[in-house]
Design a protein around this motif. Structure first.
Motif, PDB file in Angstrom:
ATOM      1  N   TYR A  84      33.151  50.535  39.135  1.00 16.24           N
ATOM      2  CA  TYR A  84      33.651  50.720  37.766  1.00 16.24           C
ATOM      3  C   TYR A  84      32.625  50.266  36.727  1.00 16.24           C
ATOM      4  CZ  TYR A  84      38.012  52.683  39.218  1.00 16.24           C
ATOM      5  OH  TYR A  84      38.945  53.543  39.729  1.00 16.24           O
TER       6      TYR A  84
ATOM      7  N   ILE B  52      46.947  44.252  33.454  1.00 23.57           N
ATOM      8  CA  ILE B  52      46.243  44.036  34.725  1.00 23.57           C
ATOM      9  C   ILE B  52      45.249  45.169  34.958  1.00 23.57           C
ATOM     10  CG2 ILE B  52      46.595  44.086  37.217  1.00 23.57           C
ATOM     11  CD1 ILE B  52      47.946  41.647  36.273  1.00 23.57           C
TER      12      ILE B  52
ATOM     13  N   THR C 245      42.556  45.976  33.293  1.00 23.14           N
ATOM     14  CA  THR C 245      42.542  46.603  31.962  1.00 23.14           C
ATOM     15  C   THR C 245      41.425  47.621  31.774  1.00 23.14           C
ATOM     16  OG1 THR C 245      42.643  46.043  29.602  1.00 23.14           O
ATOM     17  CG2 THR C 245      41.106  44.757  30.912  1.00 23.14           C
ATOM     18  N   GLY C 246      40.348  47.500  32.560  1.00 26.32           N
ATOM     19  CA  GLY C 246      39.230  48.436  32.430  1.00 26.32           C
ATOM     20  C   GLY C 246      38.607  48.343  31.057  1.00 26.32           C
TER      21      GLY C 246
ATOM     22  N   MET D 251      42.274  50.280  27.488  1.00 23.61           N
ATOM     23  CA  MET D 251      43.108  51.324  26.869  1.00 23.61           C
ATOM     24  C   MET D 251      44.535  50.850  26.598  1.00 23.61           C
ATOM     25  SD  MET D 251      42.170  54.828  28.768  1.00 23.61           S
ATOM     26  CE  MET D 251      40.447  55.264  28.899  1.00 23.61           C
TER      27      MET D 251
ATOM     28  N   VAL E 184      42.882  41.722  32.008  1.00 21.08           N
ATOM     29  CA  VAL E 184      41.995  41.155  33.044  1.00 21.08           C
ATOM     30  C   VAL E 184      41.401  42.276  33.878  1.00 21.08           C
ATOM     31  CG1 VAL E 184      43.226  38.954  33.208  1.00 21.08           C
ATOM     32  CG2 VAL E 184      43.907  40.841  34.700  1.00 21.08           C
ATOM     33  N   ASP E 185      40.177  42.066  34.315  1.00 15.63           N
ATOM     34  CA  ASP E 185      39.525  43.061  35.171  1.00 15.63           C
ATOM     35  C   ASP E 185      38.372  42.376  35.903  1.00 15.63           C
ATOM     36  OD1 ASP E 185      39.663  46.411  35.027  1.00 15.63           O
ATOM     37  OD2 ASP E 185      37.893  45.567  35.984  1.00 15.63           O
TER      38      ASP E 185
ATOM     39  N   SER F 192      47.845  49.895  34.670  1.00 15.27           N
ATOM     40  CA  SER F 192      47.641  51.338  34.480  1.00 15.27           C
ATOM     41  C   SER F 192      46.572  51.841  35.448  1.00 15.27           C
ATOM     42  CB  SER F 192      47.209  51.551  33.016  1.00 15.27           C
ATOM     43  OG  SER F 192      46.670  52.821  32.819  1.00 15.27           O
ATOM     44  N   SER F 193      46.947  52.777  36.296  1.00 11.60           N
ATOM     45  CA  SER F 193      45.996  53.449  37.213  1.00 11.60           C
ATOM     46  C   SER F 193      45.218  52.495  38.108  1.00 11.60           C
ATOM     47  CB  SER F 193      44.930  54.231  36.430  1.00 11.60           C
ATOM     48  OG  SER F 193      45.490  55.204  35.654  1.00 11.60           O
TER      49      SER F 193
ATOM     50  N   TRP G 283      44.363  49.758  43.951  1.00 11.34           N
ATOM     51  CA  TRP G 283      43.160  49.003  44.344  1.00 11.34           C
ATOM     52  C   TRP G 283      43.479  47.610  44.869  1.00 11.34           C
ATOM     53  CZ3 TRP G 283      38.984  51.481  45.405  1.00 11.34           C
ATOM     54  CH2 TRP G 283      38.595  52.596  44.675  1.00 11.34           C
ATOM     55  N   MET G 284      44.721  47.148  44.661  1.00 11.05           N
ATOM     56  CA  MET G 284      45.030  45.780  45.098  1.00 11.05           C
ATOM     57  C   MET G 284      44.978  45.706  46.624  1.00 11.05           C
ATOM     58  SD  MET G 284      45.223  44.333  42.273  1.00 11.05           S
ATOM     59  CE  MET G 284      44.661  45.422  40.961  1.00 11.05           C
TER      60      MET G 284
HETATM   61  C1  LIG Z   1      41.099  53.491  37.198  1.00 10.77           C
HETATM   62  S1  LIG Z   1      40.587  52.034  36.384  1.00 10.77           S
HETATM   63  C2  LIG Z   1      41.971  51.750  35.290  1.00 10.77           C
HETATM   64  C3  LIG Z   1      41.551  51.030  34.031  1.00 10.77           C
HETATM   65  C4  LIG Z   1      42.644  50.922  32.979  1.00 10.77           C
HETATM   66  N1  LIG Z   1      43.792  50.183  33.446  1.00 10.77           N
HETATM   67  C5  LIG Z   1      43.062  52.311  32.515  1.00 10.77           C
HETATM   68  O1  LIG Z   1      44.212  52.686  32.669  1.00 10.77           O
HETATM   69  O2  LIG Z   1      42.212  53.009  31.960  1.00 10.77           O
HETATM   70  C6  LIG Z   1      40.857  50.824  37.643  1.00 10.77           C
HETATM   71  C7  LIG Z   1      40.435  49.424  37.189  1.00 10.77           C
HETATM   72  O3  LIG Z   1      40.951  48.477  38.126  1.00 10.77           O
HETATM   73  C8  LIG Z   1      40.052  47.398  38.164  1.00 10.77           C
HETATM   74  N2  LIG Z   1      40.386  46.556  39.318  1.00 10.77           N
HETATM   75  C9  LIG Z   1      40.445  46.933  40.611  1.00 10.77           C
HETATM   76  N3  LIG Z   1      40.821  45.900  41.382  1.00 10.77           N
HETATM   77  C10 LIG Z   1      41.009  44.835  40.553  1.00 10.77           C
HETATM   78  C11 LIG Z   1      41.409  43.486  40.744  1.00 10.77           C
HETATM   79  N4  LIG Z   1      41.675  42.992  41.961  1.00 10.77           N
HETATM   80  N5  LIG Z   1      41.518  42.695  39.674  1.00 10.77           N
HETATM   81  C12 LIG Z   1      41.235  43.152  38.424  1.00 10.77           C
HETATM   82  N6  LIG Z   1      40.843  44.424  38.181  1.00 10.77           N
HETATM   83  C13 LIG Z   1      40.733  45.259  39.230  1.00 10.77           C
HETATM   84  C14 LIG Z   1      38.706  48.096  38.208  1.00 10.77           C
HETATM   85  O4  LIG Z   1      37.635  47.254  37.936  1.00 10.77           O
HETATM   86  C15 LIG Z   1      38.927  49.196  37.162  1.00 10.77           C
HETATM   87  O5  LIG Z   1      38.532  48.766  35.882  1.00 10.77           O
END
Ligand SMILES: C[S@@+](CC[C@H](N)C(=O)[O-])C[C@H]1O[C@@H](n2cnc3c(N)ncnc32)[C@H](O)[C@@H]1O
Length: 284
Positions: free
Chosen positions: A18, A53, A55-56, A59, A77-78, A122-123, A127-128
């Motif tokens: 990312y 959570i 947040t990327g 948005m 947080v990201d 969101s989205s 990934w968790m």
């Molecule tokens: C598809 S993006 C979504 C970003 C934002 N929520 C949006 O809707 O545009 C996925 C995000 O999840 C984050 N991410 C993945 N695993 C994570 C974790 N364990 N803790 C925090 N962020 C995480 C990535 O770094 C990435 O920014």
């Protein structure tokens, strides 16, 4: 900034992926559109404390900050510095001062229990590393009566992923992708098991016809070396020999080619907007 976070290899791969995408992530209208829908469904009000959570580029967090107003507070947080940097630029340009973006792992946050009125994701739930436990953890962070809301993608969503899944299965490789949250029932059970009530799930279709070229991301994910696969580490495709991998790739491309119509390939994107509340009576 990533050096302040101790990430395992799986999460480091996600963070790197990312961070590479950070500068271009906000292009296109798909992510903003579905992030906005999540906020709309959540009905944020003034004065609320919101946790965004994963947040990327912020948005959801930024829109939430505009809704909660001066009396409210938003934390995003990201684990990706590149995404957060982009988000911080937007916040500065907008002059918002009720929002903070923090480099942190959503599965290991240090906020006190009962801190937030709303937790949104969101989205990113996919990934968790451990979705059931993570939902229980976010439940603790909510105040009694607080709202959780996240996107879950149907197990039919994203034709590239579904096609790889189908072909890989023939070679004994199981890719989870959207399966853990892939049906309304699964989303409901996940929230119920994590202790939520008043569960509401709204299914919306956001699919469209796409070109074969636009499936490069799915190819990269499955055939591209160190690309992380959601929820599974190491990438299960690594079980295959290079010969098998070539066969899977060829079958994958043939399957997709067979799906092409005059309009393109139908890419189902069924999204479950999933919400639940922490019971008022139960302690964290
Ligand atoms: C598809 S993006 C979504 C970003 C934002 N929520 C949006 O809707 O545009 C996925 C995000 O999840 C984050 N991410 C993945 N695993 C994570 C974790 N364990 N803790 C925090 N962020 C995480 C990535 O770094 C990435 O920014």
């Amino acid at each position: 900034m990533n050096e302040q976070l101790e990430l395992n290899e799986y999460k480091q791969q996600i963070a790197d992926l990312y961070s590479r995408r950070g500068q271009t992530y906000d292009q296109g209208d798909w992510h903003p559109r579905i992030a906005h829908r999540l906020i709309e469904h959540a009905q944020i009000s003034q004065g609320q404390h919101v946790l965004d959570i994963a947040t990327g580029t912020g948005m959801v967090a930024i829109e939430a900050a505009q809704l909660v107003g001066f009396a409210g507070r938003v934390v995003g947080v990201d684990i990706s510095t590149g995404m957060l940097e982009q988000g911080k630029r937007k916040i500065e340009a907008l002059g918002l001062n009720n929002i903070e973006l923090v480099l942190a792992d959503a599965e290991k946050l240090n906020f006190p229990a009962n801190s937030f009125d709303v937790v949104l994701c969101s989205s990113a739930l996919i990934w968790m590393a451990d979705i059931p436990n993570t939902l229980r953890f976010w439940h603790q962070l909510l105040k009694p009566g607080g709202l959780i809301g996240f996107h879950a993608f149907a197990d039919t969503a994203f034709v590239g992923g579904v096609t790889v899944q189908k072909v890989a299965e023939k070679y004994g490789v199981s890719l989870a992708l959207s399966k853990p949250t892939g049906t309304i029932e699964k989303c409901h059970d996940l929230l119920k098991t994590a202790g939520f009530e008043a569960i509401e799930i709204k299914s919306e279709q956001d699919g469209s016809y796409i070109t074969l070229d636009s499936l490069e991301q799915a190819k990269l994910m499955c055939f591209g070396g160190s690309h992380p696969v959601p929820g599974q580490f190491p990438n299960p495709m690594k079980q295959l020999s290079s010969g098998q991998l070539e066969e899977v790739k060829a079958e994958f491309e043939a399957e997709l080619a067979a799906l092409v119509t005059e309009q393109g390939i139908w890419n189902d994107v069924t999204i479950f907007y999933t919400f639940g509340r922490k019971p008022i009576s139960r302690s964290a």
